[in-house]
Design an enzyme around this catalytic site. Structure first.
Site, PDB file in Angstrom:
ATOM      1  N   CYS A  11       0.870  -1.179   0.000  1.00  0.00           N
ATOM      2  CA  CYS A  11       0.000   0.000   0.000  1.00  0.00           C
ATOM      3  C   CYS A  11       0.910   1.232   0.000  1.00  0.00           C
ATOM      4  O   CYS A  11       2.075   1.131  -0.373  1.00  0.00           O
ATOM      5  CB  CYS A  11      -0.979  -0.019   1.165  1.00  0.00           C
ATOM      6  SG  CYS A  11      -0.265   0.228   2.809  1.00  0.00           S
ATOM      7  N   ASN A  14       2.532   1.556   4.253  1.00  0.00           N
ATOM      8  CA  ASN A  14       2.762   0.314   4.967  1.00  0.00           C
ATOM      9  C   ASN A  14       2.441   0.423   6.450  1.00  0.00           C
ATOM     10  O   ASN A  14       3.087  -0.182   7.293  1.00  0.00           O
ATOM     11  CB  ASN A  14       4.190  -0.187   4.744  1.00  0.00           C
ATOM     12  CG  ASN A  14       4.423  -1.621   5.208  1.00  0.00           C
ATOM     13  OD1 ASN A  14       5.476  -1.925   5.756  1.00  0.00           O
ATOM     14  ND2 ASN A  14       3.494  -2.521   4.992  1.00  0.00           N
ATOM     15  N   CYS A  16      -1.296   0.897   7.242  1.00  0.00           N
ATOM     16  CA  CYS A  16      -2.734   0.631   7.363  1.00  0.00           C
ATOM     17  C   CYS A  16      -3.138  -0.626   6.598  1.00  0.00           C
ATOM     18  O   CYS A  16      -3.226  -1.705   7.159  1.00  0.00           O
ATOM     19  CB  CYS A  16      -3.562   1.817   6.857  1.00  0.00           C
ATOM     20  SG  CYS A  16      -3.338   3.359   7.752  1.00  0.00           S
ATOM     21  N   ARG A  17      -3.390  -0.476   5.297  1.00  0.00           N
ATOM     22  CA  ARG A  17      -3.973  -1.554   4.512  1.00  0.00           C
ATOM     23  C   ARG A  17      -3.068  -2.763   4.351  1.00  0.00           C
ATOM     24  O   ARG A  17      -3.515  -3.903   4.549  1.00  0.00           O
ATOM     25  CB  ARG A  17      -4.399  -1.035   3.132  1.00  0.00           C
ATOM     26  CG  ARG A  17      -5.538  -0.038   3.204  1.00  0.00           C
ATOM     27  CD  ARG A  17      -5.789   0.611   1.867  1.00  0.00           C
ATOM     28  NE  ARG A  17      -4.725   1.577   1.576  1.00  0.00           N
ATOM     29  CZ  ARG A  17      -4.634   2.254   0.438  1.00  0.00           C
ATOM     30  NH1 ARG A  17      -5.512   2.060  -0.525  1.00  0.00           N
ATOM     31  NH2 ARG A  17      -3.664   3.125   0.258  1.00  0.00           N
ATOM     32  N   SER A  18      -1.823  -2.558   3.959  1.00  0.00           N
ATOM     33  CA  SER A  18      -0.976  -3.732   3.702  1.00  0.00           C
ATOM     34  C   SER A  18      -0.651  -4.521   4.968  1.00  0.00           C
ATOM     35  O   SER A  18      -0.689  -5.755   4.934  1.00  0.00           O
ATOM     36  CB  SER A  18       0.282  -3.360   2.913  1.00  0.00           C
ATOM     37  OG  SER A  18       1.063  -2.397   3.558  1.00  0.00           O
ATOM     38  N   ASP A 139      -8.199   3.891   0.992  1.00  0.00           N
ATOM     39  CA  ASP A 139      -7.257   4.205   2.066  1.00  0.00           C
ATOM     40  C   ASP A 139      -8.017   4.746   3.271  1.00  0.00           C
ATOM     41  O   ASP A 139      -8.661   5.790   3.184  1.00  0.00           O
ATOM     42  CB  ASP A 139      -6.244   5.240   1.563  1.00  0.00           C
ATOM     43  CG  ASP A 139      -5.083   5.438   2.514  1.00  0.00           C
ATOM     44  OD1 ASP A 139      -5.128   4.930   3.662  1.00  0.00           O
ATOM     45  OD2 ASP A 139      -4.114   6.107   2.117  1.00  0.00           O
TER      46      ASP A 139
END
Length: 173
Positions: A11, A14, A16-18, A139
């Site tokens: 993401c 690195n 939040c999402r990933s 995001d």
């Protein structure tokens, strides 16, 4: 010889999402009641990176950690920045949105590496056949708990589909 199948989520920062996707896929693969790809002939290694170095060394965003913990996931994470030379050691690079997908494919050292980059939600059976931004995991960085929970919903569904694919690819034949 044992086979190792390496998956990386990417993401922006690195945090939040990933890292959320990394934690989810790790648990799905670990808690599977059937044969795990790691049994017998190999292992699955899952990690994550960001396309930028903005947060290198920082832990996952506290809101991401809270969303994961509300659903029983464990996470221990420090942000890292993706580098093109990492393609050589990855079987699958999973982008969290179409911007990451474009950046990763553009930075790939060759067409084969670019072909190993996929959008996470392309593994979600509910979104198969969709395209473009419909496959993005939005995001959540500028949102609160509800936005992080919604991102986690999307990540969980897609990771279940990804786990099915990984089991088929990494399992003994």
């Amino acid at each position: 010889m044992a086979m190792t199948y390496r998956i990386t989520f990417v993401c922006t920062g690195n945090i939040c999402r990933s890292p959320m996707a990394e934690a989810v896929l790790r648990r799905i693969l670990d808690l599977n009641s059937g044969p795990r790809p790691a049994s017998g002939s190999g292992d699955v290694v899952v990690d994550s990176f960001g396309t930028t170095g903005w947060h290198v060394g920082e832990p996952a965003d506290p809101r991401a950690v809270a969303a994961l913990r509300r659903r029983g996931y464990d996470i221990s994470h420090r942000a890292r920045k993706w580098r093109p030379e990492l393609f050589a050691a990855r079987d699958l690079v999973v982008a969290l949105d179409s911007g990451h997908l474009a950046d990763l494919r553009a930075g790939a050292p060759d067409p084969a590496a670019a072909g190993r980059v996929w959008l996470l939600r392309s593994f979600d059976p509910a979104t198969r056949g969709s395209g473009g931004s419909e496959l993005d995991v939005p995001d959540p960085y500028h949102g609160g708990a509800v936005v992080f929970d919604r991102a986690l919903d999307l990540i969980e569904r897609a990771c279940r589909g990804l786990a099915d694919r990984v089991r088929g690819v990494a399992a003994p034949t």
